[in-house]
Structure formats: structure tokens, C-alpha cells
Design an enzyme around this catalytic site. Structure first.
Site, PDB file in Angstrom:
ATOM      1  N   ASP A   1       0.869  -1.171   0.000  1.00 41.25           N
ATOM      2  CA  ASP A   1       0.000   0.000   0.000  1.00 41.25           C
ATOM      3  C   ASP A   1       0.909   1.225   0.000  1.00 41.25           C
ATOM      4  O   ASP A   1       1.473   1.599   1.037  1.00 41.25           O
ATOM      5  CB  ASP A   1      -0.909   0.003   1.225  1.00 41.25           C
ATOM      6  CG  ASP A   1      -1.842   1.210   1.255  1.00 41.25           C
ATOM      7  OD1 ASP A   1      -1.765   2.045   0.320  1.00 41.25           O
ATOM      8  OD2 ASP A   1      -2.634   1.319   2.213  1.00 41.25           O
ATOM      9  N   LEU A   2       1.060   1.861  -1.155  1.00 43.26           N
ATOM     10  CA  LEU A   2       1.985   2.986  -1.270  1.00 43.26           C
ATOM     11  C   LEU A   2       1.367   4.296  -0.795  1.00 43.26           C
ATOM     12  O   LEU A   2       2.000   5.349  -0.906  1.00 43.26           O
ATOM     13  CB  LEU A   2       2.478   3.112  -2.720  1.00 43.26           C
ATOM     14  CG  LEU A   2       3.346   1.940  -3.185  1.00 43.26           C
ATOM     15  CD1 LEU A   2       3.739   2.112  -4.644  1.00 43.26           C
ATOM     16  CD2 LEU A   2       4.580   1.792  -2.302  1.00 43.26           C
ATOM     17  N   LYS A   3       0.155   4.244  -0.242  1.00 42.56           N
ATOM     18  CA  LYS A   3      -0.405   5.399   0.439  1.00 42.56           C
ATOM     19  C   LYS A   3      -0.205   5.295   1.948  1.00 42.56           C
ATOM     20  O   LYS A   3      -0.609   6.183   2.703  1.00 42.56           O
ATOM     21  CB  LYS A   3      -1.895   5.541   0.094  1.00 42.56           C
ATOM     22  CG  LYS A   3      -2.130   5.855  -1.384  1.00 42.56           C
ATOM     23  CD  LYS A   3      -3.597   6.061  -1.685  1.00 42.56           C
ATOM     24  CE  LYS A   3      -3.793   6.391  -3.168  1.00 42.56           C
ATOM     25  NZ  LYS A   3      -5.231   6.586  -3.507  1.00 42.56           N
TER      26      LYS A   3
ATOM     27  N   ASP B   1       2.594   2.076 -27.706  1.00 39.81           N
ATOM     28  CA  ASP B   1       2.737   1.384 -26.426  1.00 39.81           C
ATOM     29  C   ASP B   1       3.975   0.502 -26.363  1.00 39.81           C
ATOM     30  O   ASP B   1       4.773   0.599 -25.424  1.00 39.81           O
ATOM     31  CB  ASP B   1       1.498   0.516 -26.160  1.00 39.81           C
ATOM     32  CG  ASP B   1       0.319   1.318 -25.645  1.00 39.81           C
ATOM     33  OD1 ASP B   1       0.495   2.519 -25.375  1.00 39.81           O
ATOM     34  OD2 ASP B   1      -0.776   0.737 -25.521  1.00 39.81           O
TER      35      ASP B   1
ATOM     36  N   ARG C   1       4.231  12.615  -5.535  1.00 39.21           N
ATOM     37  CA  ARG C   1       3.205  12.772  -4.503  1.00 39.21           C
ATOM     38  C   ARG C   1       3.191  11.601  -3.534  1.00 39.21           C
ATOM     39  O   ARG C   1       2.822  11.751  -2.357  1.00 39.21           O
ATOM     40  CB  ARG C   1       1.829  12.948  -5.151  1.00 39.21           C
ATOM     41  CG  ARG C   1       1.649  14.301  -5.847  1.00 39.21           C
ATOM     42  CD  ARG C   1       0.184  14.579  -6.144  1.00 39.21           C
ATOM     43  NE  ARG C   1      -0.368  13.664  -7.133  1.00 39.21           N
ATOM     44  CZ  ARG C   1      -0.298  13.859  -8.448  1.00 39.21           C
ATOM     45  NH1 ARG C   1       0.329  14.935  -8.935  1.00 39.21           N
ATOM     46  NH2 ARG C   1      -0.850  13.006  -9.287  1.00 39.21           N
TER      47      ARG C   1
ATOM     48  N   GLY D   1      -4.173  10.067 -22.467  1.00 44.02           N
ATOM     49  CA  GLY D   1      -3.991   9.662 -23.859  1.00 44.02           C
ATOM     50  C   GLY D   1      -3.789   8.175 -23.966  1.00 44.02           C
ATOM     51  O   GLY D   1      -3.612   7.474 -22.965  1.00 44.02           O
ATOM     52  N   HIS D   2      -3.820   7.690 -25.198  1.00 49.71           N
ATOM     53  CA  HIS D   2      -3.539   6.286 -25.486  1.00 49.71           C
ATOM     54  C   HIS D   2      -2.664   6.217 -26.734  1.00 49.71           C
ATOM     55  O   HIS D   2      -2.416   7.228 -27.404  1.00 49.71           O
ATOM     56  CB  HIS D   2      -4.826   5.489 -25.681  1.00 49.71           C
ATOM     57  CG  HIS D   2      -5.439   5.019 -24.388  1.00 49.71           C
ATOM     58  ND1 HIS D   2      -4.777   4.161 -23.534  1.00 49.71           N
ATOM     59  CD2 HIS D   2      -6.635   5.303 -23.799  1.00 49.71           C
ATOM     60  CE1 HIS D   2      -5.543   3.911 -22.483  1.00 49.71           C
ATOM     61  NE2 HIS D   2      -6.676   4.605 -22.614  1.00 49.71           N
TER      62      HIS D   2
ATOM     63  N   ILE E   1      -2.975   5.485 -29.768  1.00 52.36           N
ATOM     64  CA  ILE E   1      -3.410   6.114 -31.015  1.00 52.36           C
ATOM     65  C   ILE E   1      -3.156   7.616 -31.011  1.00 52.36           C
ATOM     66  O   ILE E   1      -2.842   8.220 -32.042  1.00 52.36           O
ATOM     67  CB  ILE E   1      -4.893   5.794 -31.285  1.00 52.36           C
ATOM     68  CG1 ILE E   1      -5.267   6.124 -32.734  1.00 52.36           C
ATOM     69  CG2 ILE E   1      -5.805   6.505 -30.292  1.00 52.36           C
ATOM     70  CD1 ILE E   1      -6.633   5.592 -33.134  1.00 52.36           C
TER      71      ILE E   1
END
Length: 383
Positions: free
Chosen positions: A66-68, A162, A97, A131-132, A134
Site C-alpha cells: 500500500d503505497l499510500k 505502447d 506525490r 492519452g492512449h 493512437i
């Protein structure tokens, strides 16, 4: 122990989707010990004898963190102290963050290679936007040229952005930085952006355009289905073959085996004005026989020919079988590691892990004992 060229290298992979796991797979296939950090929320009861069906996740251990949770962050930073590289694919600012950005990690391990992959890059007008694939290849100028004349551009799956321009570029960047760190003793940040990588893949076409041998109109060039000697053609049985007879000697072989060598119009190979008509005529020839019949005629010749195979057919082709291009891991047929090495032979290091399957073993690498791990579980830092 792995015998691949990256044996002895330890990489932390922050769990992601698509290109991030692809990079982790590439590094693992080359022998690196890759530890995937999964979100603790993904950890479930599992059967270790029935691994997940996720080819991109093969060959690495998994820890659930758990990185929070501050204790989870500290566990990751302690693991960083014992690692050579870290790779992540979050949007810019997310790792900072969480308190595990480059500054924090390099403070713990100055030799660390910190690999970052995003679509747009770590800065620029688009860098915080979603974004992706495409979108990235569109901005890079890699999407517009792909397609037939008079038709819209065609998305080439998500291979260019990708995987080619993203995951593979990051794996290359990490390997380069690891090589440099051995000389300098210092780590650094690798900023791999898919828009950058997709643009890099288009280098040859920028040269061709500058030389005046590439038109901006798609489907009118030698390599984009404009020519009759570089395209795919339907056969009598509805299957397809591929032709790439660019060089004169290969083109001559194409004409000989299709029975068109005496036709004076086909002798004008590079006359662009004639390409559309010649394409229709040669398409009719290929439509007259089945794919298997064309294989009998053209296999092992210098036509530059291959049948267009499906995902199911490719692993069964004799050439691929001979070279072990595909393998089977835990009952799943998948591509074998590549490229190949003569001495440091690489292999798939194992099937995909369930999220958190190796949490205790990985924490031991970071110096946690049994009591420490129990405390981390009590605080919810690990799953």
C-alpha cells in the site's frame, strides 16, 4: 539462477498496464530479477499452481504494497537500496506525490536507474493530459502515413506507441543507463515518452521525404500499399499472402513465378503512374490459387514472400517451430524471449505471479525479518 545477459540485475517494477509490463517482461526475459510491486488492493487468495494468464507478467516475483501507507513507502525505499533500477509508468507527478520520486529514491541509492514511461513525456504542453497509443502516434506523425489511398489512417493495433515506442524504448533506455552507471557509479532518470519513441521509429521516412521519394498522400508510396510489389493479397480460399519484392532481382522472381515475366507493363516496376492498374492485375493472379498453393510455389524462393498467418497459426509454422519462436509456459502459448545470445542464453524465468504472491520473500531482500513483516501486515502496509 538466470543465465541471460542481465543476470544479477535487480529491477523494481511498479505495476501498470500494457507497455509497463512489456518493459518488465523484456528485462526479465534478458535475465534480470524483476520484482513487481502490486497494489495491496489487488491481492487475493490464490492457487500458486494455477498462475494467471498474462503473458506480459511472466518471469517475475510480486509484492503487495500500500503505497499510500508510510510504512509501505518505507518498504519500497528499503527495497530500492538493494536494487539496480526502478521502472514506473504513472502520469507525471504521481510518484513524487507518493514520496517515491527520483529524488527520494536516488537519495537512498545514488546508483539507481530510475526509468519513467509516459505517453507525452515528463514536460510539455500535453504532459499532464490523458492519452492512449493512437493519440501518441498521431502527434508523432506515425499514424497519418499508415493506410490505403483514399482511406483514413489505420491504427496498427497498439504496437507503435505502447510497445515499440514505449515499453521497448524504456527497456533500451534502462539497459543503456545500467551500462553507464557501471562506469560512473551514478544513477540517473530515464524519461521514455511514447510520442518520442514513435517519432524515432519514423526516422527512415523523414529521410525518404527529404529526398523527395516519399509522398505525404498515404497509400501512394512503395512501402504503404501504393506499389503492386509490396502489399498483401487475397487468395482463392480467403486467406492472404504478403509480397515484398522491392529489389530488381526479387521482382524478376515475382514475375517469373506469377507468369507475368513476358508482360511489358510489369517491366516498368517503378513507374508510379502504372501501379494502380498493375496492382489490380496481379491481385487477380493471386486470387486464382489458394494460400497453400502459393506457398508451394513461392516458399524458400527469393520473391520475398510469406503467408499471412493468424495468431493461432503462427506458432505452428515449420520455420517458427524450428527456431522455437514460440514457447509454452503454464499451458499458455506465447512468444519466446528475443533477441538471442550465443553464450548468455536467456529464457522465460517462470509463469506470471499472482499479486502479492512473493511478498515475504521480497521483504526479506529489503532486510525485514518475520516480526517486521507481521507488523507491516498489522498496519496494512503490505498484503
Amino acid at each position: 539462477m538466470s543465465t541471460g545477459p542481465l543476470a544479477g540485475v535487480r529491477v523494481i517494477e511498479l505495476q501498470g498496464i500494457g507497455p509497463g509490463p512489456f518493459c518488465g517482461m523484456m528485462l526479465s526475459d534478458m535475465g534480470a530479477e524483476v520484482i513487481r510491486v502490486d497494489r495491496s488492493a489487488r491481492v487475493r487468495d490464490h492457487d500458486a499452481d494455477n498462475p494467471p494468464i498474462d503473458v506480459l507478467a511472466r518471469g517475475r516475483a510480486s509484492i503487495g504494497l500500500d503505497l499510500k501507507n508510510p510504512d509501505g513507502v518505507e518498504a519500497l525505499l528499503r527495497l530500492v537500496e538493494h536494487s539496480d533500477a526502478l521502472i514506473e509508468g504513472f502520469r507525471p507527478g504521481v510518484m513524487e506525490r507518493l514520496g517515491i520520486g527520483p529524488d527520494e529514491c536516488l537519495a537512498r541509492n545514488p546508483r539507481l536507474v530510475y526509468g519513467r514511461m509516459t505517453g507525452w513525456g515528463q514536460e510539455g504542453p500535453y504532459h499532464l493530459g490523458a492519452g492512449h497509443d493512437i493519440n501518441y502516434i498521431a502527434l508523432a506523425g506515425a499514424l497519418d502515413p499508415i493506410g490505403r489511398k483514399g482511406e483514413p489512417p489505420i491504427a496498427p493495433l497498439n504496437l507503435v506507441g505502447d510497445f515499440g515506442g514505449g515499453g521497448m524504448l524504456l527497456a533500451f533506455g534502462v539497459a543503456c543507463a545500467l551500462f553507464e552507471s557501471q562506469r560512473s557509479g551514478q544513477g540517473q532518470v530515464v524519461d521514455a515518452a511514447m510520442v518520442d519513441g514513435a517519432a524515432t521509429l519514423m526516422a527512415m521516412f523523414h529521410s525518404m521525404r527529404a529526398l523527395g521519394v516519399w509522398n505525404d498522400e498515404r497509400g501512394t508510396n512503395m512501402l504503404d500499399t501504393g506499389s503492386h510489389f509490396y502489399d498483401v493479397y487475397e487468395c482463392a480460399d480467403g486467406n492472404y499472402i504478403s509480397i515484398g519484392s522491392i529489389e530488381p532481382q526479387f521482382y524478376a522472381e515475382l514475375l517469373r513465378l506469377t507468369g507475368l515475366e513476358a508482360d511489358p507493363e510489369f517491366a516498368k516496376q517503378n513507374s508510379r503512374s502504372g501501379w494502380p492498374e498493375l496492382k489490380e492485375r496481379i491481385a487477380a493472379v493471386f486470387k486464382s490459387k489458394t494460400r497453400d498453393e502459393w506457398c508451394e510455389i513461392m516458399d524458400a524462393t527469393d520473391v520475398c514472400f510469406a503467408p499471412v498467418l493468424t495468431l493461432a497459426e503462427a506458432p505452428q509454422h515449420p520455420h517458427n517451430v524450428h527456431r522455437d519462436v514460440f514457447c509454452e509456459v503454464a499451458g499458455v502459448v506465447q512468444p519466446s524471449p528475443s533477441p538471442r545470445f550465443s553464450r548468455t542464453v536467456q529464457t522465460v524465468q517462470g509463469p506470471p505471479a499472482h499479486p502479492g504472491q512473493h511478498t515475504d520473500e521480497v521483504l526479506a531482500i529489503a532486510g525485514y525479518d518475520t516480526d517486521d513483516i507481521a507488523k507491516l501486515r498489522d498496519t496494512g502496509a503490505v498484503a
